[in-house]
Design an enzyme around this catalytic site. Structure first.
Site, mmCIF file in Angstrom:
data_model
loop_
_atom_site.group_PDB
_atom_site.id
_atom_site.type_symbol
_atom_site.label_atom_id
_atom_site.label_comp_id
_atom_site.label_asym_id
_atom_site.label_seq_id
_atom_site.Cartn_x
_atom_site.Cartn_y
_atom_site.Cartn_z
ATOM 1 N N ALA A 2 0.812 -1.218 0.000
ATOM 2 C CA ALA A 2 0.000 0.000 0.000
ATOM 3 C C ALA A 2 0.845 1.267 0.000
ATOM 4 C CB ALA A 2 -0.918 -0.007 1.212
ATOM 5 N N ASN A 25 1.575 -3.382 8.084
ATOM 6 C CA ASN A 25 2.513 -4.085 7.197
ATOM 7 C C ASN A 25 3.428 -3.093 6.492
ATOM 8 O OD1 ASN A 25 1.779 -7.095 7.026
ATOM 9 N ND2 ASN A 25 -0.190 -6.057 7.022
ATOM 10 N N HIS A 38 -0.831 7.329 3.864
ATOM 11 C CA HIS A 38 0.502 6.865 4.263
ATOM 12 C C HIS A 38 1.519 7.954 3.956
ATOM 13 C CE1 HIS A 38 -1.186 2.908 4.772
ATOM 14 N NE2 HIS A 38 -1.630 2.917 3.543
HETATM 15 N N1 LIG Z 1 1.778 -5.125 2.424
HETATM 16 C C1 LIG Z 1 0.682 -4.366 2.482
HETATM 17 O O1 LIG Z 1 0.695 -3.194 2.085
HETATM 18 C C2 LIG Z 1 -0.562 -4.922 3.042
HETATM 19 C C3 LIG Z 1 -0.614 -6.213 3.512
HETATM 20 N N2 LIG Z 1 -1.769 -6.745 4.016
HETATM 21 C C4 LIG Z 1 -1.723 -8.126 4.501
HETATM 22 O O2 LIG Z 1 -2.429 -8.959 3.622
HETATM 23 C C5 LIG Z 1 -3.216 -9.899 4.392
HETATM 24 C C6 LIG Z 1 -4.499 -10.169 3.623
HETATM 25 O O3 LIG Z 1 -5.245 -8.979 3.575
HETATM 26 P P1 LIG Z 1 -6.799 -8.977 3.221
HETATM 27 O O4 LIG Z 1 -7.033 -9.808 2.034
HETATM 28 O O5 LIG Z 1 -7.226 -7.567 3.199
HETATM 29 O O6 LIG Z 1 -7.382 -9.712 4.531
HETATM 30 P P2 LIG Z 1 -8.751 -10.501 4.667
HETATM 31 O O7 LIG Z 1 -8.969 -10.644 6.126
HETATM 32 O O8 LIG Z 1 -9.794 -9.903 3.819
HETATM 33 O O9 LIG Z 1 -8.413 -11.936 4.059
HETATM 34 C C7 LIG Z 1 -7.474 -12.804 4.608
HETATM 35 C C8 LIG Z 1 -7.848 -14.201 4.147
HETATM 36 O O10 LIG Z 1 -6.823 -15.112 4.523
HETATM 37 C C9 LIG Z 1 -7.417 -16.328 4.931
HETATM 38 N N3 LIG Z 1 -6.514 -17.050 5.813
HETATM 39 C C10 LIG Z 1 -6.146 -16.727 7.065
HETATM 40 N N4 LIG Z 1 -5.256 -17.631 7.543
HETATM 41 C C11 LIG Z 1 -5.097 -18.539 6.564
HETATM 42 C C12 LIG Z 1 -4.315 -19.724 6.446
HETATM 43 N N5 LIG Z 1 -3.521 -20.141 7.454
HETATM 44 N N6 LIG Z 1 -4.365 -20.414 5.301
HETATM 45 C C13 LIG Z 1 -5.148 -20.004 4.273
HETATM 46 N N7 LIG Z 1 -5.925 -18.901 4.332
HETATM 47 C C14 LIG Z 1 -5.891 -18.178 5.468
HETATM 48 C C15 LIG Z 1 -8.724 -15.909 5.600
HETATM 49 O O11 LIG Z 1 -9.658 -16.951 5.450
HETATM 50 P P3 LIG Z 1 -10.340 -17.654 6.741
HETATM 51 O O12 LIG Z 1 -11.283 -16.625 7.272
HETATM 52 O O13 LIG Z 1 -10.999 -18.836 6.170
HETATM 53 O O14 LIG Z 1 -9.210 -17.991 7.676
HETATM 54 C C16 LIG Z 1 -9.147 -14.691 4.781
HETATM 55 O O15 LIG Z 1 -10.049 -15.039 3.749
HETATM 56 C C17 LIG Z 1 -3.508 -9.202 5.737
HETATM 57 O O16 LIG Z 1 -3.606 -10.128 6.767
HETATM 58 C C18 LIG Z 1 -2.314 -8.286 5.914
HETATM 59 O O17 LIG Z 1 -1.396 -8.946 6.767
HETATM 60 C C19 LIG Z 1 -2.918 -6.016 4.018
HETATM 61 C C20 LIG Z 1 -2.923 -4.726 3.567
HETATM 62 C C21 LIG Z 1 -1.740 -4.062 3.062
HETATM 63 O O1 LIG Z 2 -3.608 -1.260 3.089
HETATM 64 C C1 LIG Z 2 -3.090 -0.354 3.737
HETATM 65 O O2 LIG Z 2 -3.408 0.844 3.591
HETATM 66 C C2 LIG Z 2 -1.965 -0.624 4.684
HETATM 67 C C3 LIG Z 2 -2.195 -1.695 5.636
HETATM 68 O O3 LIG Z 2 -3.301 -2.103 5.907
HETATM 69 C C4 LIG Z 2 -1.032 -2.291 6.257
HETATM 70 O O4 LIG Z 2 0.059 -1.731 6.148
HETATM 71 O O5 LIG Z 2 -1.163 -3.353 6.859
#
Ligand SMILES: NC(=O)C1=CN([C@@H]2O[C@H](COP(=O)(O)OP(=O)(O)OC[C@H]3O[C@@H](n4cnc5c(N)ncnc54)[C@H](OP(=O)(O)O)[C@@H]3O)[C@@H](O)[C@H]2O)C=CC1
Ligand SMILES: O=C([O-])CC(=O)C(=O)O
EC number: 1.4.1.21
Length: 266
Positions: free
Chosen positions: A123, A189, A219
């Site tokens: 992001a 993150n 951000h």
């Molecule tokens: N680098 C960046 O800028 C960003 C990174 N992120 C990261 O990306 C991740 C995903 O974000 P987002 O899609 O918005 O989150 P969501 O909560 O919408 O989706 C996460 C999904 O992962 C699944 N999940 C959780 N644990 C497991 C597992 N062990 N094996 C398989 N599936 C699993 C969940 O399913 P279930 O409910 O069935 O467990 C859920 O559907 C966040 O957790 C965050 O850490 C997010 C935003 C920005």
């Molecule tokens: O998606 C974003 O704006 C950033 C975020 O959630 C993260 O860093 O985990």
């Protein structure tokens, strides 16, 4: 053609599937989800990733790349074993690298498997610039993350503040990137990403703000060093399925995948 196993199919995963559906260089061969999500994701896969298997584990063969969009625990469960098997990985949950000894374990697994870990910019932007600036020497890196008040639901901020009744922008955390990533795994993150590219998790300063007047995820990076100064502000639209997550995260993931298959990349 790169054969992908997508780990997690929430807001990012589903949006990613929509974005790469017609990409001739990328094939989603498997979607790895928790048991409770198998039926929901199997229905999605019928249109978004026809032919992909949907199960709790990465298939034993036929996968070139693992793409994580599932959260911190999935890295432990799926990414580490894949790296040891020689399958490279793209990681969205970069904050997980602030936990315990996960970063060196990923490095060891990748070294042993001769694979590679790609951390997405996600992001935020200017990761290339701060990583380059680090080579000349950085004095200060401050990351400020401001999100709508309700994007902090389900985080430690909820224990300290009544998010629903906030009337002004409120600092919910100030400290190191390591602490931020550990305490706010779904909101910090990018704090870890900026830190890993610059001064490291302990020397990079982070401020997190809940703002009832904000409608986007804002951000800001302020950095200075031998290179000069950098001040960057992004105002990101959140994904409709998850207000914590910016749409740019998905585009960053798509770009990372396209760069892995492209011939002229930027
Ligand atoms: N680098 C960046 O800028 C960003 C990174 N992120 C990261 O990306 C991740 C995903 O974000 P987002 O899609 O918005 O989150 P969501 O909560 O919408 O989706 C996460 C999904 O992962 C699944 N999940 C959780 N644990 C497991 C597992 N062990 N094996 C398989 N599936 C699993 C969940 O399913 P279930 O409910 O069935 O467990 C859920 O559907 C966040 O957790 C965050 O850490 C997010 C935003 C920005
Ligand atoms: O998606 C974003 O704006 C950033 C975020 O959630 C993260 O860093 O985990």
């Amino acid at each position: 053609m790169l054969s992908i196993a997508l780990i997690g199919c929430g807001a990012i995963g589903e949006s990613l599937l929509k974005s790469i559906r017609y990409d001739n260089h990328l094939q989603v061969a498997a979607i790895v989800v928790s048991k409770r999500s198998i039926d929901r994701v199997a229905r999605l896969a019928e249109t978004l990733a026809p032919g992909a298997s949907v199960s709790e584990n990465i298939p034993d063969s036929g996968i070139d790349l693992v793409v994580e969009a599932a959260g911190h625990r999935a890295i432990e469960a799926h990414v580490l074993p894949a790296l040891k098997r020689g399958i490279s990985a793209v990681i969205a949950s970069v904050g997980a690298l602030a936990m315990d000894d996960l970063a060196p374990r990923l490095e060891t697994a990748a070294t042993n498997g001769r694979s590679q870990v790609h951390l997405i910019a996600g992001a935020v932007g200017a990761i290339d610039a701060i990583a380059a600036a680090k080579i000349g020497g950085l004095d200060k890196v401050l990351y400020t993350g401001k999100k709508p008040a309700l994007a902090w639901q389900g985080t430690p901020a909820e224990l300290q503040f009544n998010l629903a009744t906030l009337t002004e922008a409120t600092v919910v955390f100030e400290g190191s990137a390591r602490d931020a990533a550990q305490r706010f795994p779904k909101n910090a993150n990018v704090a870890a990403t900026i830190a890993l590219a610059s001064l490291g998790l302990d020397a990079t300063t982070v401020r997190l703000i809940a703002d009832p007047k904000a409608s986007t995820n804002i951000h800001t990076i302020d950095a200075s060093g031998a290179f000069g100064e950098l001040n960057l502000t992004l105002s990101n639209r959140p994904l409709s399925d998850n207000p914590k997550t910016s749409a740019l995260t998905v585009y960053s993931m798509v770009r990372t995948l396209q760069n892995l298959t492209g011939t002229l990349v930027i």
